[in-house]
Design a protein around this motif. Structure first.
Motif, PDB file in Angstrom:
ATOM      1  N   ASP A  16       0.802  -1.219   0.000  1.00  7.68           N
ATOM      2  CA  ASP A  16       0.000   0.000   0.000  1.00  7.68           C
ATOM      3  C   ASP A  16       0.841   1.277   0.000  1.00  7.68           C
ATOM      4  OD1 ASP A  16      -2.283  -1.517   0.108  1.00  7.68           O
ATOM      5  OD2 ASP A  16      -2.453  -1.443   2.291  1.00  7.68           O
ATOM      6  N   ARG A  17       2.009   1.203   0.637  1.00  9.17           N
ATOM      7  CA  ARG A  17       2.776   2.430   0.827  1.00  9.17           C
ATOM      8  C   ARG A  17       3.875   2.618  -0.217  1.00  9.17           C
ATOM      9  NH1 ARG A  17       3.922   2.833   7.212  1.00  9.17           N
ATOM     10  NH2 ARG A  17       4.517   4.927   6.564  1.00  9.17           N
ATOM     11  N   TRP A  18       3.963   1.686  -1.150  1.00  4.90           N
ATOM     12  CA  TRP A  18       4.916   1.860  -2.248  1.00  4.90           C
ATOM     13  C   TRP A  18       4.303   2.795  -3.287  1.00  4.90           C
ATOM     14  CZ3 TRP A  18       8.079  -2.928  -4.196  1.00  4.90           C
ATOM     15  CH2 TRP A  18       8.790  -3.501  -3.104  1.00  4.90           C
ATOM     16  N   GLY A  19       5.177   3.557  -3.914  1.00  2.00           N
ATOM     17  CA  GLY A  19       4.726   4.317  -5.075  1.00  2.00           C
ATOM     18  C   GLY A  19       4.868   3.462  -6.328  1.00  2.00           C
ATOM     19  N   ILE A  20       3.774   3.260  -7.038  1.00  2.00           N
ATOM     20  CA  ILE A  20       3.798   2.433  -8.255  1.00  2.00           C
ATOM     21  C   ILE A  20       3.322   3.288  -9.417  1.00  2.00           C
ATOM     22  CG2 ILE A  20       2.990   0.317  -9.374  1.00  2.00           C
ATOM     23  CD1 ILE A  20       4.555  -0.222  -6.804  1.00  2.00           C
ATOM     24  N   ASP A  50       8.193   0.676 -18.218  1.00  2.00           N
ATOM     25  CA  ASP A  50       7.029  -0.190 -18.038  1.00  2.00           C
ATOM     26  C   ASP A  50       6.444   0.009 -16.648  1.00  2.00           C
ATOM     27  OD1 ASP A  50       6.400  -1.437 -20.330  1.00  2.00           O
ATOM     28  OD2 ASP A  50       7.041  -3.439 -19.744  1.00  2.00           O
ATOM     29  N   ILE A  51       7.263  -0.269 -15.634  1.00  2.00           N
ATOM     30  CA  ILE A  51       6.806  -0.136 -14.246  1.00  2.00           C
ATOM     31  C   ILE A  51       7.933   0.485 -13.422  1.00  2.00           C
ATOM     32  CG2 ILE A  51       6.044  -1.363 -12.166  1.00  2.00           C
ATOM     33  CD1 ILE A  51       5.023  -3.601 -14.073  1.00  2.00           C
ATOM     34  N   LEU A  52       7.585   1.474 -12.622  1.00  2.00           N
ATOM     35  CA  LEU A  52       8.523   2.035 -11.658  1.00  2.00           C
ATOM     36  C   LEU A  52       7.921   1.834 -10.271  1.00  2.00           C
ATOM     37  CD1 LEU A  52      10.974   3.696 -10.704  1.00  2.00           C
ATOM     38  CD2 LEU A  52       9.579   5.749 -11.036  1.00  2.00           C
ATOM     39  N   ALA A  53       8.656   1.118  -9.402  1.00  2.00           N
ATOM     40  CA  ALA A  53       8.221   0.916  -8.018  1.00  2.00           C
ATOM     41  C   ALA A  53       9.180   1.657  -7.100  1.00  2.00           C
ATOM     42  CB  ALA A  53       8.209  -0.575  -7.690  1.00  2.00           C
ATOM     43  N   ASP A  80      14.522   5.670  -0.489  1.00  2.00           N
ATOM     44  CA  ASP A  80      15.872   5.790  -1.042  1.00  2.00           C
ATOM     45  C   ASP A  80      16.128   4.754  -2.136  1.00  2.00           C
ATOM     46  OD1 ASP A  80      15.865   3.541   0.484  1.00  2.00           O
ATOM     47  OD2 ASP A  80      17.725   3.978   1.585  1.00  2.00           O
ATOM     48  N   MET A  81      15.062   4.169  -2.693  1.00  5.34           N
ATOM     49  CA  MET A  81      15.242   3.116  -3.703  1.00  5.34           C
ATOM     50  C   MET A  81      14.228   3.289  -4.836  1.00  5.34           C
ATOM     51  SD  MET A  81      14.849  -1.045  -3.275  1.00  5.34           S
ATOM     52  CE  MET A  81      16.540  -1.331  -2.813  1.00  5.34           C
ATOM     53  N   ASP A 117      16.642  12.946  -8.754  1.00  6.78           N
ATOM     54  CA  ASP A 117      15.897  13.125  -7.500  1.00  6.78           C
ATOM     55  C   ASP A 117      16.682  12.643  -6.286  1.00  6.78           C
ATOM     56  OD1 ASP A 117      13.765  14.225  -8.816  1.00  6.78           O
ATOM     57  OD2 ASP A 117      12.652  12.338  -8.998  1.00  6.78           O
ATOM     58  N   GLY A 118      17.947  12.244  -6.493  1.00  9.05           N
ATOM     59  CA  GLY A 118      18.787  11.828  -5.390  1.00  9.05           C
ATOM     60  C   GLY A 118      18.638  10.379  -4.991  1.00  9.05           C
ATOM     61  N   VAL A 119      17.954   9.582  -5.814  1.00 10.07           N
ATOM     62  CA  VAL A 119      17.805   8.153  -5.516  1.00 10.07           C
ATOM     63  C   VAL A 119      19.077   7.444  -5.979  1.00 10.07           C
ATOM     64  CG1 VAL A 119      16.472   6.044  -5.931  1.00 10.07           C
ATOM     65  CG2 VAL A 119      15.291   8.259  -5.753  1.00 10.07           C
ATOM     66  N   GLU A 120      19.804   6.848  -5.052  1.00 13.97           N
ATOM     67  CA  GLU A 120      21.079   6.222  -5.392  1.00 13.97           C
ATOM     68  C   GLU A 120      20.944   4.719  -5.605  1.00 13.97           C
ATOM     69  OE1 GLU A 120      23.923   7.259  -2.433  1.00 13.97           O
ATOM     70  OE2 GLU A 120      23.743   9.421  -2.782  1.00 13.97           O
ATOM     71  N   ASN A 121      20.005   4.103  -4.910  1.00 13.72           N
ATOM     72  CA  ASN A 121      19.866   2.647  -4.983  1.00 13.72           C
ATOM     73  C   ASN A 121      18.797   2.309  -6.026  1.00 13.72           C
ATOM     74  OD1 ASN A 121      19.977  -0.051  -4.532  1.00 13.72           O
ATOM     75  ND2 ASN A 121      19.182   0.007  -2.434  1.00 13.72           N
TER      76      ASN A 121
END
Length: 580
Positions: free
Chosen positions: A476-480, A492-495, A501-502, A539-543
């Protein structure tokens, strides 16, 4: 100056209105001639929804009725049958009722609605109160039909009483038309008062059709042929004409020629192939027919919006409960495979029982096959051998209904399988390609597949894409996001897990030749080529994890970029190539 085109009769079921107000009409008056040439005192036509039953009943009413306007039949096929027109046109009192509006949550309300139907039809002939041919007792009996507190006994006798009064007044037998006779039974079954309703309708029809000496001819329509023992007991003069009968096969639905003529009239013939693929494919008797509701609606749209794509016009006119229940009941592996074969455009041979009651319809998976056939969700291919019929999904519209219901069931299963699918998401987050592949493969095996051997690769990819989106929904709390614009293309899909941070980029490919490994490599190449990760890095996402997922039927392969392939060779894992 351009000639003004006729209006399209969308949702108009009154024959007189269509003729008088210059609507386009596909001539089905041959039904009248065939009905009179092949005489049956009581005739039941069973056809699916939206195939012109009500309009044909209105046509019959206006043809036979003493009050009818004969001129509305000028130029139509029946007007060439001069002897029949001379003998039958405008010669009979007609009692015409429709039961399709009787839709109530309990029996008491349904009965009141039925009584209102009878009062309305009785109110149309109030001249009977002034008739010299009727006795005072007759007039009292007739007045009971106008009573707002009508009891069940009067209701059950109503059509017979009305027929007798009309015969006395006009000195002529009566034509009786009953449209959608089985709708109250379907609604009663859905709401739990079936036994009461079938007793009521059985009594009404028994009095009207079996013990009615004033009857000249009766026509009934409905979706289902309710078994004779259940509702037509002792009615020996009943002629049943189903979708499997060759008689009257072209009078419900549009034939291919009729559709071509319609499209030519409105100058939209370039849409013929789409309309055929989406709305044709029903076989009634020996004739292949289109669903009229769909053809008229789509023709109306493309006249204003020439580039509009075909859509599902049927799905909004019903609950599609039969398909939903069928998919829910398909617990065994055999039925699941049969559903997959149907959706893939194949043919399944099944024993069909055309006589069912609504109470029996969902008692077994075999009965649901029969229900799907009689209600138009499946159609026959070729000739039946006894009760054995070759069944297929008629067209892309009905296939879309199956797909929608399959995906709804899939979403319900996702909610029930939350623990398993959470493990899938956890493996995805940890970069554990092997477990991602293992859990996804297990899930594909359990799910009804809606791949189609005839569709394009990108449409097959859409199916697996939808399954993955559904599974990821357990978090529920993931951004999809799906097909989000990123870098130089669309991911296709970004989770984005809730840790913040991922980022997980997934590209789905269909391995049309069965080469799962090769399709995975293509997926990862596409991620690199389109620089999907650039936006995440900005956006600073490294992983950032990048997955290629390839699917073929119920098998899949998962590779993590800069990681390992989930392909197993004994106990060894195969290194994935470095894509950087």
């Amino acid at each position: 100056m351009e000639t003004r085109k006729k209006k399209l009769p969308i949702g108009i079921e009154n024959f007189e209105k269509i003729q008088e107000e210059d609507f386009y009409y596909i001539d089905k008056t041959g039904l009248i001639a065939e009905l009179l040439h092949n005489w049956g005192e009581v005739n039941l036509f069973t056809r699916p929804r939206r195939f012109g039953k009500t309009l044909n009943m209105s046509m019959l009413e206006h043809f036979f009725s003493i009050d009818g306007d004969k001129s509305i039949f000028n130029g139509l096929n029946i007007s060439k049958e001069t002897a029949l027109c001379e003998e039958y046109m405008g010669k009979y009192p007609v009692v015409s009722i429709s039961l399709k509006g009787i839709d109530a949550v309990n029996y008491e309300m349904a009965f009141r609605m039925g009584a209102r139907v009878i009062r309305r039809v009785a109110a149309k002939v109030q001249y009977l109160l002034e008739s010299d041919a009727l006795s005072e007792h007759d007039k009292l009996e007739y007045q009971n039909l106008l009573d707002s507190n009508m009891d069940e006994a009067t209701f059950c006798d109503s059509l017979r009483i009305l027929s007798e009064m009309l015969e006395k007044h006009h000195n002529s037998k009566v034509i009786l038309l009953i449209d959608e006779y089985d709708v109250p039974l379907a609604k009663a079954h859905a709401h739990g008062y079936y036994d009461q309703m079938i007793s009521l309708i059985r009594s009404l029809l028994g009095e009207a059709l079996k013990t009615n000496s004033s009857l000249k001819l009766a026509v009934l329509t409905g979706c289902l042929r309710i078994s004779k023992e259940s509702i037509f007991t002792g009615l020996n003069n009943l002629k049943v004409l189903t979708i499997a009968d060759e008689r009257f096969d072209e009078y419900f639905g549009f034939t291919d020629k009729e559709v071509k003529d319609l499209l030519e009239y409105y100058d939209v013939t370039d849409h013929y192939e789409d309309i055929k693929r989406w709305y044709d494919g029903y076989q009634f008797g020996n004739v292949e027919v289109y669903c009229p509701w769909d053809v008229l609606n789509h023709c109306d749209r493309i006249r204003c919006e020439p580039h509009v794509q075909p859509e599902n016009y049927w799905i909004t006119t019903s609950s599609n409960d039969a398909v939903r229940r069928f998919i829910q009941e398909s617990a065994n592996a055999t039925t699941k495979r049969e559903i997959e074969r149907l959706v893939a455009g194949e043919v399944i041979t099944k024993k069909i029982h055309q006589e069912l009651t609504y109470a029996e319809a969902y008692q077994s998976i075999d009965n649901i096959w029969s229900l799907l056939f009689t209600t138009g969700y499946l159609t026959q291919r070729g000739k039946a051998e006894g009760r054995q019929m070759k069944l297929a999904i008629p067209n892309l519209e009905i296939r879309d209904i199956f797909e929608t219901q399959i995906m709804e069931l899939f979403k319900e299963n996702v909610r029930e399988d939350g623990e398993t699918l959470s493990r899938f998401c956890d493996a995805l987050q940890k970069g554990d390609a092997e477990n991602v592949e293992r859990i996804f493969t297990e899930y594909l095996k359990r799910t009804i597949s809606i791949r189609d051997t005839a569709v394009r690769t990108d449409m097959k990819e859409n199916y697996y894409h939808g399954v993955l989106i559904g599974i990821l929904g357990v978090k529920d709390r993931w951004g999809i996001s799906s097909n989000r614009e990123m870098g130089d293309g669309y991911a296709d899909i970004l989770a984005e897990p809730d840790s913040g941070d991922m980022g997980i980029i997934i590209e789905v490919k269909y391995a049309h030749d069965g080469d799962l490994e090769g399709a995975c490599r293509e997926a990862l190449k596409q991620i690199e080529y389109t620089k999907y990760e650039d936006d995440l890095e900005d956006d600073g996402v490294e992983n950032i994890l990048k997955y290629g997922i390839a699917c073929y039927k119920k098998r899949c392969r998962v590779i993590l970029a800069n990681g390992r392939s989930a392909k197993r060779d004994g106990n060894k894992k195969e290194e994935a190539p470095d894509w950087d």
